[in-house]
Design an enzyme around this catalytic site. Sequence first.
Site, PDB file in Angstrom:
ATOM      1  N   LYS A  14      50.923 -10.291  56.599  1.00  0.00           N
ATOM      2  CA  LYS A  14      49.586 -10.431  57.183  1.00  0.00           C
ATOM      3  C   LYS A  14      49.489 -11.648  58.099  1.00  0.00           C
ATOM      4  O   LYS A  14      49.014 -11.549  59.229  1.00  0.00           O
ATOM      5  CB  LYS A  14      48.518 -10.536  56.069  1.00  0.00           C
ATOM      6  CG  LYS A  14      48.479  -9.341  55.135  1.00  0.00           C
ATOM      7  CD  LYS A  14      47.365  -9.461  54.105  1.00  0.00           C
ATOM      8  CE  LYS A  14      47.516 -10.607  53.123  1.00  0.00           C
ATOM      9  NZ  LYS A  14      48.664 -10.470  52.190  1.00  0.00           N
ATOM     10  N   ARG A  89      39.776  -9.507  48.699  1.00  0.00           N
ATOM     11  CA  ARG A  89      40.800  -9.232  47.703  1.00  0.00           C
ATOM     12  C   ARG A  89      40.233  -8.573  46.451  1.00  0.00           C
ATOM     13  O   ARG A  89      40.988  -8.318  45.505  1.00  0.00           O
ATOM     14  CB  ARG A  89      41.493 -10.531  47.324  1.00  0.00           C
ATOM     15  CG  ARG A  89      42.873 -10.693  47.993  1.00  0.00           C
ATOM     16  CD  ARG A  89      43.439 -11.975  47.480  1.00  0.00           C
ATOM     17  NE  ARG A  89      44.859 -12.161  47.612  1.00  0.00           N
ATOM     18  CZ  ARG A  89      45.440 -12.766  48.640  1.00  0.00           C
ATOM     19  NH1 ARG A  89      44.761 -13.118  49.692  1.00  0.00           N
ATOM     20  NH2 ARG A  89      46.737 -12.991  48.620  1.00  0.00           N
ATOM     21  N   ARG A 129      60.601 -17.236  51.577  1.00  0.00           N
ATOM     22  CA  ARG A 129      59.611 -18.104  52.202  1.00  0.00           C
ATOM     23  C   ARG A 129      59.453 -19.397  51.400  1.00  0.00           C
ATOM     24  O   ARG A 129      59.268 -20.470  51.960  1.00  0.00           O
ATOM     25  CB  ARG A 129      58.260 -17.370  52.307  1.00  0.00           C
ATOM     26  CG  ARG A 129      57.192 -18.177  53.031  1.00  0.00           C
ATOM     27  CD  ARG A 129      55.949 -17.371  53.284  1.00  0.00           C
ATOM     28  NE  ARG A 129      55.154 -17.175  52.076  1.00  0.00           N
ATOM     29  CZ  ARG A 129      54.050 -16.430  52.013  1.00  0.00           C
ATOM     30  NH1 ARG A 129      53.623 -15.787  53.086  1.00  0.00           N
ATOM     31  NH2 ARG A 129      53.388 -16.308  50.893  1.00  0.00           N
ATOM     32  N   ARG A 135      55.111 -23.996  49.371  1.00  0.00           N
ATOM     33  CA  ARG A 135      54.024 -23.429  48.569  1.00  0.00           C
ATOM     34  C   ARG A 135      54.459 -23.288  47.115  1.00  0.00           C
ATOM     35  O   ARG A 135      55.439 -22.613  46.825  1.00  0.00           O
ATOM     36  CB  ARG A 135      53.624 -22.051  49.133  1.00  0.00           C
ATOM     37  CG  ARG A 135      52.693 -22.138  50.309  1.00  0.00           C
ATOM     38  CD  ARG A 135      52.362 -20.770  50.855  1.00  0.00           C
ATOM     39  NE  ARG A 135      51.703 -19.889  49.885  1.00  0.00           N
ATOM     40  CZ  ARG A 135      51.127 -18.750  50.216  1.00  0.00           C
ATOM     41  NH1 ARG A 135      51.129 -18.335  51.479  1.00  0.00           N
ATOM     42  NH2 ARG A 135      50.550 -18.000  49.295  1.00  0.00           N
ATOM     43  N   ARG A 147      51.156 -12.721  41.097  1.00  0.00           N
ATOM     44  CA  ARG A 147      50.369 -12.447  42.306  1.00  0.00           C
ATOM     45  C   ARG A 147      50.383 -10.949  42.620  1.00  0.00           C
ATOM     46  O   ARG A 147      49.368 -10.376  43.028  1.00  0.00           O
ATOM     47  CB  ARG A 147      50.928 -13.247  43.494  1.00  0.00           C
ATOM     48  CG  ARG A 147      50.635 -14.731  43.377  1.00  0.00           C
ATOM     49  CD  ARG A 147      51.504 -15.548  44.289  1.00  0.00           C
ATOM     50  NE  ARG A 147      51.211 -15.323  45.700  1.00  0.00           N
ATOM     51  CZ  ARG A 147      52.004 -15.721  46.694  1.00  0.00           C
ATOM     52  NH1 ARG A 147      53.149 -16.341  46.420  1.00  0.00           N
ATOM     53  NH2 ARG A 147      51.669 -15.496  47.925  1.00  0.00           N
TER      54      ARG A 147
HETATM   55  O1  C5P Z   1      46.371 -15.013  51.150  1.00  0.00           O
HETATM   56  P1  C5P Z   1      47.371 -15.909  50.514  1.00  0.00           P
HETATM   57  O2  C5P Z   1      48.545 -15.177  49.959  1.00  0.00           O
HETATM   58  O3  C5P Z   1      47.742 -17.059  51.360  1.00  0.00           O
HETATM   59  O4  C5P Z   1      46.623 -16.530  49.253  1.00  0.00           O
HETATM   60  C1  C5P Z   1      47.262 -17.454  48.400  1.00  0.00           C
HETATM   61  C2  C5P Z   1      46.496 -17.558  47.104  1.00  0.00           C
HETATM   62  O5  C5P Z   1      45.156 -17.979  47.351  1.00  0.00           O
HETATM   63  C3  C5P Z   1      46.349 -16.272  46.328  1.00  0.00           C
HETATM   64  O6  C5P Z   1      47.486 -15.960  45.550  1.00  0.00           O
HETATM   65  C4  C5P Z   1      45.147 -16.591  45.465  1.00  0.00           C
HETATM   66  O7  C5P Z   1      45.504 -17.446  44.394  1.00  0.00           O
HETATM   67  C5  C5P Z   1      44.279 -17.365  46.423  1.00  0.00           C
HETATM   68  N1  C5P Z   1      43.339 -16.472  47.120  1.00  0.00           N
HETATM   69  C6  C5P Z   1      42.255 -15.960  46.410  1.00  0.00           C
HETATM   70  N2  C5P Z   1      41.367 -15.124  47.013  1.00  0.00           N
HETATM   71  C7  C5P Z   1      41.507 -14.771  48.304  1.00  0.00           C
HETATM   72  C8  C5P Z   1      42.611 -15.276  49.055  1.00  0.00           C
HETATM   73  C9  C5P Z   1      43.508 -16.127  48.417  1.00  0.00           C
HETATM   74  O8  C5P Z   1      42.105 -16.252  45.236  1.00  0.00           O
HETATM   75  N3  C5P Z   1      40.624 -13.956  48.871  1.00  0.00           N
HETATM   76 MG    MG Z   2      49.250 -15.217  54.235  1.00  0.00          MG
END
Ligand code: C5P
Ligand code: MG
Length: 192
Positions: A14, A89, A129, A135, A147
């Site tokens: 994404k 999400r 990554r 991270r 996740r």
């Molecule tokens: O989108 P990304 O993978 O960068 O998000 C990293 C973390 O941020 C997710 O695993 C989650 O813990 C948190 N997150 C969330 N709700 C969202 C976007 C991200 O809790 N809408």
């Molecule tokens: Mg991302």
Amino acid sequence: MINIVLFGPPGSGKGTQAQFLIEKFNLKQISTGDLFRFNMKNDTALGQLAKSYIDKGELVPDQVTIDMLIDELKKPTDAQGFIFDGFPRTAAQTEALEKIVIDVLQAPISVCLSLIVEDKILVERLLKRGETSGRTDDSNEEIISNRIKEYYSKTAEVAELYKKQGKYVEINGVGEIEEISQKLFAEVEKIK
Ligand code: C5P
Ligand code: MG
């Protein structure tokens, strides 16, 4: 105005693809994950709260994320629209977003573009990554699998909601990065 929800499991590409889309169509990317990481880096109260979830691979509570998104969306921009990366999400976030875009932008979500990648490849990509991203949530397989578990239990249903609205398009997220961008561009051209 073009408002794109860029959807898919963690590691589906994404963030990578959002970069190409923002340039091509003059859009602004809103990555809720990036916003959380910015707050964690600056050790804000929001960052500290988010960290307690993110480090376990769990989702941050809906209202926290929604409020942060609204603040970001209200910032002035000369972009032609938005890419929502990593948001919504959950079903509750999806419903909230529908109202927020109308209230703040006076425009609906145009399309949900969904990147399809199988779990095995996701884990490989995220571990890779993690070698350079710094991270914490990319650094070990247990957090990564949590996740992905969160994705199936809470996030996958977002797709159903956009399907019902006739706004859901799937794109194969495995292959050359540029080839995937071209497919995404073609979908955006259809709704322009
Ligand atoms: O989108 P990304 O993978 O960068 O998000 C990293 C973390 O941020 C997710 O695993 C989650 O813990 C948190 N997150 C969330 N709700 C969202 C976007 C991200 O809790 N809408
Ligand atoms: Mg991302």
